[in-house]
Design a protein around this motif. Structure first.
Motif, PDB file in Angstrom:
ATOM      1  N   ILE A 250       0.920  -1.500   0.327  1.00 49.86           N
ATOM      2  CA  ILE A 250      -0.023   0.154   0.084  1.00 49.86           C
ATOM      3  C   ILE A 250       1.013   1.348   0.081  1.00 49.86           C
ATOM      4  CG2 ILE A 250      -1.948  -1.127   1.085  1.00 49.86           C
ATOM      5  CD1 ILE A 250      -1.180   0.291   3.742  1.00 49.86           C
ATOM      6  N   VAL A 251       2.137   1.070   0.127  1.00 51.60           N
ATOM      7  CA  VAL A 251       3.098   2.412   0.088  1.00 51.60           C
ATOM      8  C   VAL A 251       2.929   3.061  -1.472  1.00 51.60           C
ATOM      9  CG1 VAL A 251       4.933   1.230  -1.195  1.00 51.60           C
ATOM     10  CG2 VAL A 251       5.549   3.180   0.394  1.00 51.60           C
ATOM     11  N   TYR A 252       2.543   2.295  -2.294  1.00 50.22           N
ATOM     12  CA  TYR A 252       2.363   3.045  -3.604  1.00 50.22           C
ATOM     13  C   TYR A 252       1.013   3.662  -3.777  1.00 50.22           C
ATOM     14  CZ  TYR A 252       6.064  -0.093  -4.782  1.00 50.22           C
ATOM     15  OH  TYR A 252       7.103  -0.581  -4.823  1.00 50.22           O
ATOM     16  N   LEU A 253      -0.123   3.667  -2.719  1.00 53.43           N
ATOM     17  CA  LEU A 253      -1.243   4.247  -2.390  1.00 53.43           C
ATOM     18  C   LEU A 253      -0.987   5.436  -1.885  1.00 53.43           C
ATOM     19  CD1 LEU A 253      -3.904   1.624  -1.900  1.00 53.43           C
ATOM     20  CD2 LEU A 253      -3.765   2.962  -3.902  1.00 53.43           C
ATOM     21  N   GLY A 254       0.308   5.724  -1.439  1.00 49.21           N
ATOM     22  CA  GLY A 254       0.711   6.984  -0.558  1.00 49.21           C
ATOM     23  C   GLY A 254       0.618   6.725   1.092  1.00 49.21           C
ATOM     24  N   HIS A 255       0.280   5.470   1.583  1.00 50.00           N
ATOM     25  CA  HIS A 255       0.380   5.271   2.790  1.00 50.00           C
ATOM     26  C   HIS A 255       1.565   4.469   3.156  1.00 50.00           C
ATOM     27  CE1 HIS A 255      -3.642   6.082   1.677  1.00 50.00           C
ATOM     28  NE2 HIS A 255      -4.037   4.954   1.218  1.00 50.00           N
ATOM     29  N   THR A 256       1.725   4.515   4.501  1.00 48.16           N
ATOM     30  CA  THR A 256       2.865   3.981   5.137  1.00 48.16           C
ATOM     31  C   THR A 256       2.601   2.809   6.007  1.00 48.16           C
ATOM     32  OG1 THR A 256       4.215   5.941   4.928  1.00 48.16           O
ATOM     33  CG2 THR A 256       5.034   4.287   6.393  1.00 48.16           C
ATOM     34  N   ALA A 257       2.911   1.555   5.671  1.00 48.43           N
ATOM     35  CA  ALA A 257       2.851   0.688   6.822  1.00 48.43           C
ATOM     36  C   ALA A 257       4.017   0.127   7.351  1.00 48.43           C
ATOM     37  CB  ALA A 257       2.033  -0.684   5.815  1.00 48.43           C
ATOM     38  N   GLN A 258       4.085   0.206   8.448  1.00 44.98           N
ATOM     39  CA  GLN A 258       5.560  -0.386   9.075  1.00 44.98           C
ATOM     40  C   GLN A 258       5.393  -1.262  10.207  1.00 44.98           C
ATOM     41  OE1 GLN A 258       8.794   3.022   8.437  1.00 44.98           O
ATOM     42  NE2 GLN A 258       6.887   4.052   9.329  1.00 44.98           N
ATOM     43  N   GLY A 259       6.276  -1.762  11.280  1.00 44.52           N
ATOM     44  CA  GLY A 259       6.107  -2.596  12.199  1.00 44.52           C
ATOM     45  C   GLY A 259       5.660  -3.992  11.590  1.00 44.52           C
ATOM     46  N   LYS A 260       5.996  -4.443  10.343  1.00 49.34           N
ATOM     47  CA  LYS A 260       5.291  -5.703  10.042  1.00 49.34           C
ATOM     48  C   LYS A 260       5.914  -6.798  10.736  1.00 49.34           C
ATOM     49  CE  LYS A 260       4.352  -3.796   5.449  1.00 49.34           C
ATOM     50  NZ  LYS A 260       4.471  -3.957   3.942  1.00 49.34           N
ATOM     51  N   ILE A 272      10.190 -12.123  13.774  1.00 53.22           N
ATOM     52  CA  ILE A 272       8.933 -12.731  13.432  1.00 53.22           C
ATOM     53  C   ILE A 272       7.939 -11.811  12.706  1.00 53.22           C
ATOM     54  CG2 ILE A 272       9.362 -14.594  15.391  1.00 53.22           C
ATOM     55  CD1 ILE A 272       7.554 -12.674  16.930  1.00 53.22           C
ATOM     56  N   GLN A 273       7.067 -12.517  11.954  1.00 56.98           N
ATOM     57  CA  GLN A 273       6.139 -11.828  11.467  1.00 56.98           C
ATOM     58  C   GLN A 273       5.045 -11.294  12.141  1.00 56.98           C
ATOM     59  OE1 GLN A 273       6.040 -10.742   7.944  1.00 56.98           O
ATOM     60  NE2 GLN A 273       8.098 -11.592   7.725  1.00 56.98           N
ATOM     61  N   ASN A 274       4.596 -10.196  12.228  1.00 51.62           N
ATOM     62  CA  ASN A 274       3.412  -9.658  13.138  1.00 51.62           C
ATOM     63  C   ASN A 274       2.311  -9.766  12.154  1.00 51.62           C
ATOM     64  OD1 ASN A 274       4.998  -8.698  15.149  1.00 51.62           O
ATOM     65  ND2 ASN A 274       5.488  -6.931  14.438  1.00 51.62           N
ATOM     66  N   ALA A 275       1.238  -9.975  12.977  1.00 49.88           N
ATOM     67  CA  ALA A 275      -0.263 -10.076  12.300  1.00 49.88           C
ATOM     68  C   ALA A 275      -0.403  -8.763  11.859  1.00 49.88           C
ATOM     69  CB  ALA A 275      -1.236 -10.422  13.478  1.00 49.88           C
ATOM     70  N   LYS A 276      -1.111  -8.639  10.730  1.00 48.53           N
ATOM     71  CA  LYS A 276      -1.448  -7.373  10.061  1.00 48.53           C
ATOM     72  C   LYS A 276      -2.215  -6.381  10.843  1.00 48.53           C
ATOM     73  CE  LYS A 276      -3.004  -5.827   5.531  1.00 48.53           C
ATOM     74  NZ  LYS A 276      -3.739  -6.364   4.274  1.00 48.53           N
ATOM     75  N   ASN A 277      -3.159  -6.888  11.908  1.00 46.13           N
ATOM     76  CA  ASN A 277      -3.779  -5.906  12.580  1.00 46.13           C
ATOM     77  C   ASN A 277      -2.793  -5.217  13.811  1.00 46.13           C
ATOM     78  OD1 ASN A 277      -6.305  -6.693  11.804  1.00 46.13           O
ATOM     79  ND2 ASN A 277      -6.594  -8.277  13.269  1.00 46.13           N
ATOM     80  N   ASP A 278      -1.342  -5.935  13.750  1.00 47.96           N
ATOM     81  CA  ASP A 278      -0.450  -5.071  14.362  1.00 47.96           C
ATOM     82  C   ASP A 278       0.362  -4.133  13.788  1.00 47.96           C
ATOM     83  OD1 ASP A 278      -1.607  -6.517  16.842  1.00 47.96           O
ATOM     84  OD2 ASP A 278      -0.250  -8.406  16.553  1.00 47.96           O
ATOM     85  N   TRP A 279       0.333  -4.140  12.514  1.00 46.41           N
ATOM     86  CA  TRP A 279       0.994  -3.076  11.616  1.00 46.41           C
ATOM     87  C   TRP A 279       0.695  -1.730  11.938  1.00 46.41           C
ATOM     88  CZ3 TRP A 279       0.590  -4.981   6.014  1.00 46.41           C
ATOM     89  CH2 TRP A 279       1.096  -6.407   5.779  1.00 46.41           C
ATOM     90  N   ILE A 280       1.692  -0.913  11.784  1.00 47.29           N
ATOM     91  CA  ILE A 280       1.341   0.610  12.079  1.00 47.29           C
ATOM     92  C   ILE A 280       1.041   1.216  10.603  1.00 47.29           C
ATOM     93  CG2 ILE A 280       2.293   2.770  13.155  1.00 47.29           C
ATOM     94  CD1 ILE A 280       3.868   1.017  15.059  1.00 47.29           C
ATOM     95  N   ILE A 281      -0.157   1.487  10.525  1.00 46.47           N
ATOM     96  CA  ILE A 281      -0.221   2.016   9.027  1.00 46.47           C
ATOM     97  C   ILE A 281      -0.884   3.582   9.230  1.00 46.47           C
ATOM     98  CG2 ILE A 281      -1.924   1.879   6.892  1.00 46.47           C
ATOM     99  CD1 ILE A 281      -2.111  -1.137   7.814  1.00 46.47           C
ATOM    100  N   VAL A 282      -0.378   4.313   8.695  1.00 48.29           N
ATOM    101  CA  VAL A 282      -0.641   5.806   8.571  1.00 48.29           C
ATOM    102  C   VAL A 282      -0.968   6.007   6.903  1.00 48.29           C
ATOM    103  CG1 VAL A 282       0.030   8.241   8.987  1.00 48.29           C
ATOM    104  CG2 VAL A 282       0.738   6.421  10.488  1.00 48.29           C
ATOM    105  N   TYR A 283      -1.988   7.086   6.826  1.00 51.04           N
ATOM    106  CA  TYR A 283      -2.465   7.105   5.770  1.00 51.04           C
ATOM    107  C   TYR A 283      -2.090   8.478   5.126  1.00 51.04           C
ATOM    108  CZ  TYR A 283      -5.338   2.981   6.338  1.00 51.04           C
ATOM    109  OH  TYR A 283      -5.846   1.672   6.562  1.00 51.04           O
TER     110      TYR A 283
END
Length: 545
Positions: A250-260, A272-283
């Protein structure tokens, strides 16, 4: 016994991590070198070599020059190691202790940490383990502070990665902000365009390799000559997995998803991979490269489209057809049925058998006909039918009623607020004129202020409610207009295409089939649920074969 002081072959070991860079010059490599050389000269130690790990954490013992020093010890080139303090050797008290208490003595290597007053030749070295524990506590505390700082930055939408995502560069004026890279953004756009046209990741990778386009890893190493491409890519070519990651990002939509991912420990490289619900997403943190419609369209397209059992068969339902029980995608498999192109089978059963699901499958031709007829029914709706459908969709979320009653209530509340303003103003006048005393004024003011606050709260709630409802209405109208536009565009279709499916259908659920005995023989019953876009409803159809 340790060898004579005149026969020492010394290693001067220096280390400085990024965490130490904020410290004063006393920890710099230059300062460490001056101290160690002066100490060696004063004690007549012969210096064989200097070993410097600049930018390496003390919790990591996989340092290049530290490993080189250990190898020289193994080769008997050294029998003395000198550091500024114990923390230069390491901040992990267990591993550091293994070197100071076990490894060095076993190799008859003397170890000196100048500032800590530690010398393994001195029998009074009991303080060393405590020093190592303190050093690890410092490293643990520093790690936690850095982690907290990173999380705070991520929540603010700051990009904290070492390297920007493919298609972007770091803003020269703000390293935590991304800018579109004119050199690679067009390649990202090309990838999404190809995918939206029905090309799978494997085919897209073949296109790019044929064109000689540098992979993200190759491009990164080209821009950072200090990096070794062999550490990032073995094949040195585009792969379907690389394309898939780009298409999902989703970085290509202009959003930042980190903490994966999360590190198991500050002392370990394992993540270890974090669940998607635990990602830090800022739009909306930076300029997008891909528009939302294209991204969503590509999202629905499965990476597995072809069935090799019968010529060039292409499964246009890939990614849309789902198992009704487990939710896994239905994938194409071979069939022995004469005239049939393929079957679609439950992906969960296909991979894990009965442990995950039952043997859901459906004849591809049957599904094709059912979906085609269902879409035809939709686009053959009259204007009156479409209007009725729109009204039904509105009623499902409570939008049919008008807002006049609420507006009337709001007018009454506002009128009372104005009345209270007049009353409060009159109270101050009466108090000034001596009609009411101060105590009476305070009591009345408190009473009317409380009433006023409650009225204002009610007005705000009504405003918020009306605003949300109006937005819902506009969304429904937009959905209806989109629905009508596509209906008109695809009227009188004669065959299904991938594009038609993507535009009309959100997904299709395939139920478990079963056979029913009849006078004319066994008849297969199976349920199909088709979830259409735009109007938020689904059709449930039962067919027999």
């Amino acid at each position: 016994m340790l060898p004579n002081s005149t026969k020492y072959k010394a290693a001067l070991y220096m280390r400085l991590s990024k965490d130490d860079c904020s410290c004063d010059e006393s920890s710099s490599i230059i300062t460490q070198r001056k101290m160690l050389r002066s100490f060696a000269k004063e004690n007549a130690f012969k210096v064989v070599d200097e070993y410097i790990d600049d930018g390496w954490s003390g919790t990591n013992f996989d340092r290049p020059n530290f490993k080189r020093m250990i190898q020289d010890i193994e080769d008997k080139k050294l029998n003395l190691v000198i550091t500024k303090d114990l923390s230069r050797l390491g901040r992990d008290y267990i591993t550091t202790g293994q070197y100071t208490e076990i490894y060095f003595p076993s190799k008859k290597v003397r170890f000196i940490a100048i500032n800590d007053g530690y010398d393994s030749a001195n029998k009074y070295t009991d303080i060393a383990p405590f020093k190592n524990v303190i050093n690890e506590m410092y490293a643990r505390d520093t790690s936690q502070k850095i982690k907290s700082s990173f999380i705070a930055k991520m929540k603010e939408g700051n990009f904290i990665g070492n390297f920007p995502p493919y298609g972007y560069i770091k803003d020269p004026s703000n390293k935590n902000h991304l800018l579109v890279n004119p050199e690679t953004s067009d390649i990202v756009k090309k990838i999404f365009i190809w995918a939206s046209e029905g090309n799978n990741p494997k085919k897209i990778a073949e296109y790019l390799n044929k064109e000689g386009t540098l992979t993200p890893a190759q491009y990164r190493c080209l821009k950072n000559p200090q990096l070794n491409i062999d550490n990032y890519s073995k094949r040195k070519e585009w792969s379907s997995s690389t394309i898939s990651k780009i298409l999902k990002n989703i970085v290509y939509l202009g959003h930042t998803a980190q903490g994966k991912t999360t590190k198991v420990s500050f002392k370990s490289k394992v993540t270890i991979q974090n669940a998607k619900n635990d990602w830090i997403i800022v739009y909306n943190t930076h300029e997008p490269i891909i528009d939302l419609d294209t991204f969503e369209k590509v999202k629905k397209i499965s990476i597995n489209r072809t069935c090799a059992t019968k010529g060039n068969f292409t499964n246009i339902f890939s990614g849309l057809a789902k198992c009704m029980d487990c939710g896994k995608s239905m994938s194409s498999v071979g069939t022995r049925k004469k005239g049939s192109l393929a079957n679609l089978a439950c992906g969960g059963y296909k991979l894990n058998g009965k442990k995950e699901c039952s043997n859901h499958f459906i004849d591809y031709n049957v599904l094709y006909d059912v979906v085609l007829n269902a879409i035809r029914e939709k686009i053959n709706l009259s204007e009156a039918d479409k209007k009725a459908l729109f009204e039904e969709a509105k009623s499902q979320i409570g939008l049919n009623g008008n807002f006049s009653l609420l507006n009337q209530d709001r007018v009454k509340l506002e009128r009372r607020v104005k009345e209270l303003d007049c009353i409060i103003e009159k109270l101050y006048e009466d108090n000034f004129n001596g009609v009411i005393n101060n105590d009476r004024l305070k009591k009345l003011l408190k009473k009317y202020e409380e009433e006023n606050n409650k009225l204002v709260e009610k007005i705000n709630k009504i405003d918020s409610y009306l605003s949300d409802k109006r937005k819902f209405v506009e969304n429904i109208k937009t959905s209806y207009n989109n629905f009508s536009k596509i209906v008109n565009e695809y009227s009188n279709i004669k065959e299904l295409t991938r594009d038609i499916l993507i535009n009309f259908i959100d997904h299709i659920e395939i139920g478990q089939g079963h056979y029913k005995k009849t006078d004319s023989g066994k008849i297969r019953h199976q349920q199909i649920k088709i979830y259409f876009n735009f109007v938020g409803e689904h059709d449930s159809k039962i067919y027999e074969v």
